[in-house]
Design a protein around this motif. Structure first.
Motif, PDB file in Angstrom:
ATOM      1  N   ASP A 204       5.107-120.889 -10.077  1.00 29.72           N
ATOM      2  CA  ASP A 204       4.443-119.588 -10.058  1.00 29.72           C
ATOM      3  C   ASP A 204       5.104-118.614  -9.082  1.00 29.72           C
ATOM      4  O   ASP A 204       4.467-117.708  -8.586  1.00 29.72           O
ATOM      5  CB  ASP A 204       2.964-119.779  -9.723  1.00 29.72           C
ATOM      6  N   VAL A 205       6.386-118.808  -8.800  1.00 24.56           N
ATOM      7  CA  VAL A 205       7.079-117.888  -7.896  1.00 24.56           C
ATOM      8  C   VAL A 205       7.168-116.515  -8.543  1.00 24.56           C
ATOM      9  O   VAL A 205       7.475-116.394  -9.721  1.00 24.56           O
ATOM     10  CB  VAL A 205       8.513-118.372  -7.584  1.00 24.56           C
ATOM     11  N   SER A 206       6.860-115.506  -7.759  1.00 23.50           N
ATOM     12  CA  SER A 206       6.993-114.149  -8.259  1.00 23.50           C
ATOM     13  C   SER A 206       7.177-113.232  -7.070  1.00 23.50           C
ATOM     14  O   SER A 206       6.294-113.127  -6.220  1.00 23.50           O
ATOM     15  CB  SER A 206       5.736-113.762  -9.031  1.00 23.50           C
ATOM     16  N   PHE A 207       8.295-112.590  -7.011  1.00 26.81           N
ATOM     17  CA  PHE A 207       8.580-111.736  -5.859  1.00 26.81           C
ATOM     18  C   PHE A 207       7.566-110.601  -5.776  1.00 26.81           C
ATOM     19  O   PHE A 207       7.053-110.279  -4.716  1.00 26.81           O
ATOM     20  CB  PHE A 207      10.003-111.185  -5.961  1.00 26.81           C
ATOM     21  N   ARG A 208       7.253-110.042  -6.920  1.00 30.31           N
ATOM     22  CA  ARG A 208       6.298-108.935  -6.956  1.00 30.31           C
ATOM     23  C   ARG A 208       4.969-109.364  -6.337  1.00 30.31           C
ATOM     24  O   ARG A 208       4.406-108.671  -5.496  1.00 30.31           O
ATOM     25  CB  ARG A 208       6.078-108.508  -8.408  1.00 30.31           C
ATOM     26  N   GLN A 209       4.519-110.550  -6.748  1.00 35.80           N
ATOM     27  CA  GLN A 209       3.241-111.037  -6.220  1.00 35.80           C
ATOM     28  C   GLN A 209       3.318-111.332  -4.729  1.00 35.80           C
ATOM     29  O   GLN A 209       2.367-111.100  -3.997  1.00 35.80           O
ATOM     30  CB  GLN A 209       2.826-112.303  -6.957  1.00 35.80           C
ATOM     31  N   ILE A 210       4.472-111.865  -4.311  1.00 35.76           N
ATOM     32  CA  ILE A 210       4.613-112.193  -2.890  1.00 35.76           C
ATOM     33  C   ILE A 210       4.407-110.938  -2.048  1.00 35.76           C
ATOM     34  O   ILE A 210       3.640-110.940  -1.079  1.00 35.76           O
ATOM     35  CB  ILE A 210       6.002-112.817  -2.617  1.00 35.76           C
ATOM     36  N   ILE A 211       5.062-109.854  -2.435  1.00 35.59           N
ATOM     37  CA  ILE A 211       4.935-108.618  -1.678  1.00 35.59           C
ATOM     38  C   ILE A 211       3.489-108.116  -1.715  1.00 35.59           C
ATOM     39  O   ILE A 211       2.896-107.765  -0.690  1.00 35.59           O
ATOM     40  CB  ILE A 211       5.886-107.536  -2.237  1.00 35.59           C
ATOM     41  N   LEU A 212       2.919-108.148  -2.899  1.00 34.21           N
ATOM     42  CA  LEU A 212       1.545-107.679  -3.057  1.00 34.21           C
ATOM     43  C   LEU A 212       0.595-108.498  -2.186  1.00 34.21           C
ATOM     44  O   LEU A 212      -0.271-107.967  -1.499  1.00 34.21           O
ATOM     45  CB  LEU A 212       1.162-107.827  -4.533  1.00 34.21           C
ATOM     46  N   MET A 213       0.772-109.806  -2.198  1.00 32.83           N
ATOM     47  CA  MET A 213      -0.101-110.692  -1.424  1.00 32.83           C
ATOM     48  C   MET A 213       0.047-110.456   0.067  1.00 32.83           C
ATOM     49  O   MET A 213      -0.935-110.457   0.794  1.00 32.83           O
ATOM     50  CB  MET A 213       0.234-112.145  -1.742  1.00 32.83           C
ATOM     51  N   LEU A 214       1.277-110.253   0.509  1.00 34.89           N
ATOM     52  CA  LEU A 214       1.478-110.013   1.934  1.00 34.89           C
ATOM     53  C   LEU A 214       0.823-108.700   2.345  1.00 34.89           C
ATOM     54  O   LEU A 214       0.208-108.606   3.405  1.00 34.89           O
ATOM     55  CB  LEU A 214       2.976-109.981   2.276  1.00 34.89           C
TER      56      LEU A 214
END
Lengths: 111, 630
Positions: free
Chosen positions: A54-64
């Motif tokens: 479930d890696v997703s750069f977009r989500q990582i940024i959003l989550m942070l």
């Protein structure tokens, strides 16, 4: 009470007043290009690791940004650093360096 | 009768003792810093006749003759050779001369006369000697004068180089501080002072064409002035002393360090620690010549030349703040051009990688998910979660691969450029190759991008998984489309019995075996050498041969090992898109030198980078081949 097989799901509401963005601000200072991300999702669409996880750069940024650091870090761990997201990014963001910065700034103990 | 001693020799003798001690201690320190296995390998290589012979040859070629610089810039080659070889010969010939004509000959010397006259070797021989007119003595003084003239001619070029770098073919030279300027000045003046000192008393000590006739007769008008002569001898000695004392702290440390580096390199050692052992020998060997500045793609952007290899090594040596060094390490594109031009062959990329390996990442990667991944052909994770049978299914899928002897692995990047994979499929079909497309449905990464970030152990997980998959397939050949993969497969993977080919090599082989019928066109192509195919593995001829069979190959401005990085390299971690674009534009300008109709490359990353900014069409070599066959 009769069990109908339904339950009330936990609220996913995020109270931004309670979120501590100290680390995110640090990340943003190191990688100012993060600000230009418009969450288009090209990175997620091409992600090599995303094919299996479930890696997703977009989500990582959003989550942070929203203080969901634990979940974001779980995703960062699975990244293979191949750099495809950097090649396709419509905003020319240096995604690889942002991911590396995250692994330097965030720490599993302090989140 | 001349005196046997004069106090003017003291500054030189003291500084010489210091520099010798310093170098010996430094050498022992470096050898002890080597890992145990490497140290044994090094000591063994000194004894074996074969490697000892190679050591000798390389020492003469690189330390004295400077053949590598000759090949690139003849004038600079002459400059280095004249100073290094000239000085070396003056020391050697001078020693023989002072043994043969020792002023102690025929004198009553206390304690063991033989030993004393052998130990007493006046370095400033001419001051203590009396002219000898025998043929032997004349030959010696001719040789000494000849080499002195040679050095002075070299120094003359050095002065020109400093004032007008373009005259010797350099655009930019390294910038230095006051200390380096002082050392250089002292080096430049040593031999003119020696000439003056020897000339001033050539009527007593003798000399040949240079010192006696040109120096004494013409310059001094045939007059001997003792005070003036003494001043020159003192200046000469003090000048030598300044140079020798400052040598270990300046870039001239490369003179002794290079010798050690050659021995270590011939023993087959590599950098393991960024500031110890082999790397330290390399760091001290850097002469700060600045050959790497002009070729570095980064120095095209103003002020970015400060990131080139020469400044990187200097910063390490100066013990600059770790943060500065780290920033430089992470900026580098890892294209390897600096190593290609380095006259000493300093592998600065290895130092950078070793430095990156030292980076501490608080969050460790977790590739547990690879273990349950039996095959790439599984569906998306959410589907998998609902069907526990997929693992068994995929197991059988892996076994099916073993039917074909050839495996095609496109790599992550090639999946962003579907023209490459499509073209390769077409070529495989026409060549009737029985192949299996390993990552048709996507793949895991080869591990090189991970290695470049310094996470070696994490990369190992990816490498192990890929090795397992490839070995299980039973294939005998592995064809890759991405040079990034090619490099890591060649260097880090242990795939015994499997031939690893990049598609340029494979297509070239097909063409040479007449398996492809090509319709020629009359387009003019220019070929861009990807760093990881060209400089890393010298694959220059195969792609050029393919293009020769298709159309007209035109050269770019700088070809082959001097090809300019496309700017997209994943070697750089911190470079921004703006900086990358500058490099890309410059690289394209270089390729468009002869106005070709198309740019051809063999790397999906270069293709993708160029395609955004190039004024003409950019295509992969597989694509132009696929378009011309039927």
């Amino acid at each position: 009470m009769i069990d109908f097989g339904f339950s009330i799901s936990k609220s996913s509401h995020i109270k931004m007043d309670d979120v501590d963005l100290k680390l995110f601000n640090k990340l943003e200072a190191l990688n100012p290009d993060i600000k230009t991300c418009m969450a288009c999702g090209l990175c997620t669409a091409t992600c090599t690791a995303g094919k299996f996880t479930d890696v997703s750069f977009r989500q990582i940024i959003l989550m942070l940004q929203r203080g969901k650091e634990k979940e974001a870090v779980e995703k960062v761990k699975k990244c293979m650093m191949c750099g495809k997201c950097m090649l396709v990014c419509s905003r020319g963001i240096n995604t690889r360096n942002i991911l590396l910065s995250i692994t330097r700034i965030y720490n599993e103990q302090n989140i | 009768m001349r005196p046997l001693f004069d106090p003017f020799v003291l500054p030189f003798v003291i500084s010489m003792t210091f520099v010798l001690l310093y170098c010996i201690i430094g050498m022992i320190r470096i050898v002890f810093q080597l890992p145990k296995e490497d140290r044994r390998k090094f000591l063994r290589s000194l004894i074996y006749p074969k490697s000892a012979l190679k050591n000798f040859r390389d020492l003469v070629n690189d330390c004295l003759l400077h053949t590598k610089i000759w090949k690139r810039k003849p004038l600079l080659g002459y400059m280095h050779m004249s100073i290094a070889l000239g000085w070396f010969m003056i020391i050697i010939v001078g020693h023989f001369e002072s043994i043969a004509f020792s002023p102690l000959r025929g004198l009553e010397v206390p304690f063991m006369p033989k030993l004393m006259s052998n130990l007493y070797l006046p370095i400033f021989f001419r001051y203590f000697a009396i002219e000898d007119l025998s043929l032997k003595a004349q030959i010696f003084s001719f040789l000494m004068d000849f080499f002195l003239l040679m050095i002075i001619s070299g120094i003359f070029i050095a002065v020109v180089k400093k004032k007008k770098p373009r005259k010797v073919g350099l655009k930019r030279v390294t910038k230095f501080g006051i200390k380096e300027d002082l050392v250089r000045l002292s080096l430049w003046t040593i031999f003119p002072l020696r000439f003056l000192a020897e000339s001033s008393m050539a009527n007593i000590a003798g000399g040949s064409f240079f010192t006696k006739y040109l120096g004494f007769e013409l310059l001094f008008g045939g007059n001997y002035n003792e005070t003036l002569s003494m001043i020159f001898w003192w200046l000469y000695s003090i000048d030598l002393a300044i140079f020798m004392t400052l040598l270990p702290f300046s870039r001239y440390m490369h003179i002794p360090a290079e010798a050690l580096l050659i021995l270590l390199r011939n023993a087959g050692l590599k950098t393991t620690e960024p500031r110890k052992g082999y790397a330290l020998a390399e760091i001290y060997s850097c002469p700060s010549c600045g050959m790497c500045i002009d070729v570095c793609p980064m120095s095209e952007v103003k002020d970015n030349y400060k990131n080139t290899a020469v400044y990187f090594i200097r910063n390490i040596r100066k013990g600059k703040r770790r943060r500065d060094v780290k920033a430089m390490t992470e900026k580098c594109l890892m294209c390897g051009k600096c190593i290609e031009v380095c006259p000493l062959g300093i592998e600065s990329l290895d130092i950078k990688i070793a430095q990156r390996n030292k980076t501490y990442y608080k969050i460790k990667s977790d590739f547990e998910y690879l273990k349950s991944q039996q095959d790439y052909k599984t569906t998306r994770p959410q589907d998998k979660a609902h069907s526990p049978e997929t693992q068994q299914l995929s197991n059988s899928a892996t076994q099916q691969l073993s039917n074909s002897a050839t495996l095609y692995f496109a790599g992550c990047m090639s999946h962003l450029t579907p023209t490459i994979t499509r073209s390769m499929k077409k070529i495989f079909e026409i060549a009737k190759e029985n192949y299996e497309f390993l990552d048709a449905e996507g793949s895991i990464c080869c591990g090189r991008p991970m290695m470049l970030t310094g996470k070696v152990n994490e990369a190992k997980a990816l490498i192990d998984k890929n090795t397992e998959l490839i070995k299980n397939s039973g294939a005998k050949r592995l064809i890759l489309s991405c040079p990034i993969c090619y490099k890591v497969f060649k260097e880090e993977y242990n795939l015994e019995g499997i031939e690893i080919l990049h598609h340029t090599q494979y297509i070239n082989e097909l063409i040479e075996n007449d398996k492809l019928e090509i319709d020629r066109d009359d387009k003019r192509y220019v070929y861009h050498d990807p760093c990881e195919l060209g400089r890393a593995f010298d694959i220059y001829d195969e792609p050029r041969n393919i293009i020769d069979n298709i159309g007209l190959l035109t050269p770019g401005k700088s070809d082959k090992d001097m090809a300019v990085c496309c700017g997209g390299s994943i070697g750089s971690l911190t470079m921004t898109l703006e900086e990358r674009d500058e490099i890309t534009k410059n690289s394209i300008k270089d390729l468009m030198h002869n106005n070709p109709d198309e740019i051809v490359t063999a790397c999906p990353l270069c293709l993708k980078t160029f395609a955004r900014l190039a004024p003409v069409k950019v295509r992969d070599i597989a694509e132009i081949v696929a378009n011309t066959i039927n």
